[in-house]
Scaffold this motif. Structure first.
Motif, mmCIF file in Angstrom:
data_model
loop_
_atom_site.group_PDB
_atom_site.id
_atom_site.type_symbol
_atom_site.label_atom_id
_atom_site.label_comp_id
_atom_site.label_asym_id
_atom_site.label_seq_id
_atom_site.Cartn_x
_atom_site.Cartn_y
_atom_site.Cartn_z
ATOM 1 N N THR A 21 0.919 -1.173 0.011
ATOM 2 C CA THR A 21 -0.080 -0.109 0.152
ATOM 3 C C THR A 21 0.884 1.364 -0.084
ATOM 4 O OG1 THR A 21 -0.143 0.308 2.496
ATOM 5 C CG2 THR A 21 -1.658 -1.213 1.277
ATOM 6 N N LEU A 70 -11.107 -5.352 5.090
ATOM 7 C CA LEU A 70 -10.991 -3.726 4.890
ATOM 8 C C LEU A 70 -10.297 -3.215 6.225
ATOM 9 C CD1 LEU A 70 -11.157 -1.236 2.980
ATOM 10 C CD2 LEU A 70 -12.823 -0.737 4.697
ATOM 11 N N PHE A 128 -6.781 -1.838 6.197
ATOM 12 C CA PHE A 128 -6.614 -0.920 5.055
ATOM 13 C C PHE A 128 -7.325 0.315 5.287
ATOM 14 C CE2 PHE A 128 -5.639 -5.161 3.525
ATOM 15 C CZ PHE A 128 -4.656 -4.973 2.676
ATOM 16 N N MET A 180 -7.288 3.423 2.291
ATOM 17 C CA MET A 180 -8.580 3.734 1.595
ATOM 18 C C MET A 180 -8.730 5.308 1.722
ATOM 19 S SD MET A 180 -9.797 1.381 0.083
ATOM 20 C CE MET A 180 -9.885 -0.566 0.022
ATOM 21 N N TYR A 206 -6.744 -5.143 -2.622
ATOM 22 C CA TYR A 206 -6.392 -3.948 -2.635
ATOM 23 C C TYR A 206 -5.660 -3.269 -3.724
ATOM 24 C CZ TYR A 206 -4.436 0.696 -1.488
ATOM 25 O OH TYR A 206 -4.028 2.065 -1.554
ATOM 26 N N LYS A 230 -7.042 -0.438 -6.363
ATOM 27 C CA LYS A 230 -6.289 0.951 -6.516
ATOM 28 C C LYS A 230 -6.469 1.103 -7.889
ATOM 29 C CE LYS A 230 -2.026 3.324 -5.392
ATOM 30 N NZ LYS A 230 -0.797 3.205 -4.646
#
Length: 237
Positions: free
Chosen positions: A145, A173, A176, A180, A221, A225
């Motif tokens: 990330t 999630l 994350f 986000m 993810y 993205k």
């Protein structure tokens, strides 16, 4: 600073902790200047958690609840809290109380300048295996990330509600949330908070779902993205 806060408390089989949760949250609310609502999200508990939650909410109108028809998982519980919050800020704390509600104040100091402020558990009181697996999982996630966060699993966060409600949710999630917010061109900050040993109930994550889960979620993810839609209106008539 925004002046309303909903504190989301996901619950799954935490009957032995809930009376203490009410006591500690109410103690925090009594000394906080914000208007605060607590929202329990009962995630299909199989013990007496729901009955205790209903009793708390009947006796104390600051506390409300949502009750799922079955167990959906932590990420779904957090999303439901985001969806139903009517405040300008949303907070999140686990019902095991390994973090302290009083440390919300440490996060609130920065919420005017950031869109998400998350705790970093200092001097963690977990087992060596749990600490090591979390450290490895955080390293894996951070490499994917590039969010710069050291402890996204920390169950103590404050988020501006308009950002929280726009997060595209998926299972896993909860690991994350800072990433986000960054996808929305928001800003994030991490702040050291206290950590305490679990004194009642059982942990819900083992070594394997703490390691393998984040790896699978990282792949999801990266796909999201690349596909994520984000835009700003420059002008309109």
């Amino acid at each position: 600073m925004p002046n309303t806060l909903t504190i989301i408390v996901p619950v799954y089989n935490e009957e032995k902790n809930l009376t203490r949760v009410e006591k500690e949250l109410q103690s925090y609310i009594d000394q906080c200047k914000l208007k605060i609502t607590v929202l329990f999200v009962n995630d299909g508990s199989k013990d007496s958690s729901l009955q205790i939650i209903k009793q708390i909410c009947t006796q104390n109108k600051t506390f409300n609840y949502l009750n799922f028809d079955k167990n959906y998982g932590l990420s779904t519980a957090i999303k439901a809290g985001f969806d139903h919050a009517e405040s300008s800020l949303v907070g999140y704390i686990d019902s095991d109380l390994q973090t302290s509600p009083k440390d919300f104040n440490l996060l609130l100091e920065y919420i005017d300048d950031y869109d998400l402020v998350t705790g970093v558990r200092s001097n963690r009181k977990d087992s060596l295996i749990k600490n090591m697996s979390s450290k490895i999982a955080n390293g894996i996630r951070r490499s994917f990330t590039q969010d710069g966060m050291d402890d996204t699993g920390c169950p103590l966060k404050i988020i501006k509600a308009d950002y929280a409600k726009r997060i595209p949710m998926f299972q896993g999630l909860h690991r994350f949330l800072p990433a986000m917010i960054l996808l929305q061109n928001g800003t994030v900050k991490q702040v050291p908070v206290q950590h305490f040993p679990r004194i009642a109930g059982k942990g819900k994550f083992g070594v394997w779902n703490r390691l393998l889960g984040p790896l699978a979620d990282c792949i999801a993810y990266i796909w999201m993205k690349k596909k994520y839609i984000n835009y700003k209106i420059a002008d309109k008539a």
